[in-house]
Design a protein around this motif. Sequence first.
Motif, mmCIF file in Angstrom:
data_model
loop_
_atom_site.group_PDB
_atom_site.id
_atom_site.type_symbol
_atom_site.label_atom_id
_atom_site.label_comp_id
_atom_site.label_asym_id
_atom_site.label_seq_id
_atom_site.Cartn_x
_atom_site.Cartn_y
_atom_site.Cartn_z
ATOM 1 N N LYS A 354 0.829 -1.212 0.000
ATOM 2 C CA LYS A 354 0.000 0.000 0.000
ATOM 3 C C LYS A 354 0.862 1.259 0.000
ATOM 4 O O LYS A 354 0.589 2.221 -0.725
ATOM 5 N N ASP A 355 1.919 1.257 0.795
ATOM 6 C CA ASP A 355 2.809 2.415 0.803
ATOM 7 C C ASP A 355 3.473 2.612 -0.554
ATOM 8 O O ASP A 355 3.657 3.745 -1.010
ATOM 9 N N LEU A 356 3.846 1.508 -1.213
ATOM 10 C CA LEU A 356 4.464 1.609 -2.533
ATOM 11 C C LEU A 356 3.497 2.172 -3.565
ATOM 12 O O LEU A 356 3.886 2.954 -4.444
ATOM 13 N N LYS A 357 2.230 1.805 -3.473
ATOM 14 C CA LYS A 357 1.238 2.358 -4.399
ATOM 15 C C LYS A 357 1.090 3.863 -4.196
ATOM 16 O O LYS A 357 0.922 4.622 -5.161
ATOM 17 N N ILE A 358 1.160 4.303 -2.949
ATOM 18 C CA ILE A 358 1.077 5.732 -2.671
ATOM 19 C C ILE A 358 2.328 6.442 -3.182
ATOM 20 O O ILE A 358 2.242 7.532 -3.779
ATOM 21 N N ILE A 359 3.503 5.836 -2.986
ATOM 22 C CA ILE A 359 4.741 6.425 -3.499
ATOM 23 C C ILE A 359 4.680 6.564 -5.013
ATOM 24 O O ILE A 359 5.031 7.613 -5.576
ATOM 25 N N ASP A 360 4.223 5.526 -5.701
ATOM 26 C CA ASP A 360 4.066 5.608 -7.158
ATOM 27 C C ASP A 360 3.162 6.777 -7.540
ATOM 28 O O ASP A 360 3.440 7.529 -8.485
ATOM 29 N N ALA A 361 2.071 6.945 -6.797
ATOM 30 C CA ALA A 361 1.113 8.016 -7.099
ATOM 31 C C ALA A 361 1.703 9.393 -6.819
ATOM 32 O O ALA A 361 1.427 10.357 -7.548
ATOM 33 N N ILE A 362 2.511 9.502 -5.772
ATOM 34 C CA ILE A 362 3.150 10.789 -5.462
ATOM 35 C C ILE A 362 4.108 11.185 -6.576
ATOM 36 O O ILE A 362 4.113 12.337 -7.044
ATOM 37 N N TYR A 363 4.917 10.242 -7.024
ATOM 38 C CA TYR A 363 5.830 10.550 -8.129
ATOM 39 C C TYR A 363 5.049 10.926 -9.390
ATOM 40 O O TYR A 363 5.431 11.845 -10.128
ATOM 41 N N ALA A 364 3.941 10.226 -9.644
ATOM 42 C CA ALA A 364 3.118 10.544 -10.822
ATOM 43 C C ALA A 364 2.509 11.940 -10.692
ATOM 44 O O ALA A 364 2.436 12.696 -11.664
ATOM 45 N N ALA A 365 2.096 12.306 -9.486
ATOM 46 C CA ALA A 365 1.512 13.624 -9.258
ATOM 47 C C ALA A 365 2.552 14.725 -9.460
ATOM 48 O O ALA A 365 2.248 15.791 -10.003
ATOM 49 N N CYS A 366 3.796 14.460 -9.033
ATOM 50 C CA CYS A 366 4.868 15.429 -9.255
ATOM 51 C C CYS A 366 5.122 15.607 -10.749
ATOM 52 O O CYS A 366 5.376 16.720 -11.224
ATOM 53 N N GLU A 367 5.057 14.519 -11.474
ATOM 54 C CA GLU A 367 5.353 14.541 -12.912
ATOM 55 C C GLU A 367 4.254 15.238 -13.699
ATOM 56 O O GLU A 367 4.525 16.017 -14.623
ATOM 57 N N THR A 368 3.013 14.957 -13.340
ATOM 58 C CA THR A 368 1.881 15.458 -14.136
ATOM 59 C C THR A 368 1.297 16.759 -13.605
ATOM 60 O O THR A 368 0.621 17.491 -14.340
ATOM 61 N N GLY A 369 1.510 17.026 -12.326
ATOM 62 C CA GLY A 369 0.895 18.193 -11.707
ATOM 63 C C GLY A 369 -0.567 17.986 -11.376
ATOM 64 O O GLY A 369 -1.235 18.908 -10.886
ATOM 65 N N GLY A 370 -1.070 16.784 -11.595
ATOM 66 C CA GLY A 370 -2.491 16.505 -11.366
ATOM 67 C C GLY A 370 -2.741 15.579 -10.191
ATOM 68 O O GLY A 370 -1.846 14.885 -9.714
ATOM 69 N N ARG A 371 -3.968 15.578 -9.746
ATOM 70 C CA ARG A 371 -4.396 14.710 -8.658
ATOM 71 C C ARG A 371 -4.443 13.257 -9.131
ATOM 72 O O ARG A 371 -4.916 12.959 -10.230
ATOM 73 N N GLN A 372 -3.957 12.362 -8.294
ATOM 74 C CA GLN A 372 -3.944 10.940 -8.604
ATOM 75 C C GLN A 372 -4.931 10.226 -7.677
ATOM 76 O O GLN A 372 -4.890 10.394 -6.458
ATOM 77 N N GLU A 373 -5.815 9.455 -8.272
ATOM 78 C CA GLU A 373 -6.770 8.678 -7.463
ATOM 79 C C GLU A 373 -6.092 7.404 -6.961
ATOM 80 O O GLU A 373 -5.260 6.814 -7.650
#
Length: 377
Positions: A354-373
């Motif tokens: 679960k923590d890894l899924k959140i880390i993946d989403a944080i990096y994606a949010a930094c890259e895209t500037g958008g909210r990640q579900e």
Amino acid sequence: MTMDHLRRNFLQKLVASAVVVPMLSPYRALADADPASTGGNQGTTLRVALMGLGSYAARVAEAMQSCKRARVAGLISGTPSKLQEWGTKFGVPEKSRYNYENFDRIKDDPDIDAVYVITPNALHRDQVIRVARAGKHVICEKPMAVNAKEGQDMVDACADAGVKLLVGYRMHFEPKTLEVVRMRKAGDFGRILFFQGLCGFRIGDPGQWRLDKALAGGGALMDIGIYAINGARYMVGEEPVWVTAQQTKTDPVKFKEGVDETIQFQLGFPSGAVASCLSTYQMNHLDRFFMTGEQGFAELQPATGYGPIQGRTHKGELTQPHATHQTIQMDEMAGILLDGNTPVVPVDGEEGLKDLKIIDAIYAACETGGRQELRLG
């Protein structure tokens, strides 16, 4: 040969070698155990092989000297002199000392129950899978892997092998932390509204593996920010459903491409609670959790260091006694692995995933500037 070449050669070599408490703890780290799953192993000792004999493994090994239910029974290292030195110091016989090429032989070592993997993040996946295939339980340092896909591979491999996978979340057994969790469950804070997690320090040696994307999988978020991610989840008591994040980099020489220096991230929870967190390798004096609800608050500062942890709530100071985190962790993990005990806060592979899924989403949010579900289940 440069240090970067040495590290990468070491990584390539290891990857290439991969095969495709008798009673409840006084620290209240365990929930009520299932009577049907306990009793058969109570009083026995968990015999642990340490993999990766670096500074944190040394801390674990020293702490285990005070354990009641766990002991160092094996060693795995690529440095022969360390195997000799540690073997002598901790009473590990030569037959239970292994290197990275031959540690699959632990399958035939009846004196080892579990392997604690304490190596650079990028090595965890293949090493955990090899340990699982050797039929031994696994304890893996956090972060469990460098991304959720690798983490899922590890969870699946351990399930297929019929062994348990635990993650080295020492804070899940820390007394003051558990008191805040108990109070939240008891409703002392009312409906939770907000959590803040600040995690960071100025990192030193620019040549260390933690600043090498190939070995660390990232930067500060993987190493220290994960405490805020994990802490938000166990403090609030919910799984986040969205994340937003912003990255700041002031030293691109030290923090190369793919190695984050500072990330601010926000988490949203189903109840409407929100979390605001900071992860950094560029600022000192950041180790604080704060949570507020409709009826009270809790603060831990320091919140995740080796201790003593200090904290207070709207009811006053937290006074639970300090004990060495790794000693508590290993004794409680013995209860989980040997007796089937259930910890108050999970430490299994699914928790790490679960923590890894959140880390993946944080990096994606930094890259895209958008909210990640997020869908953590």
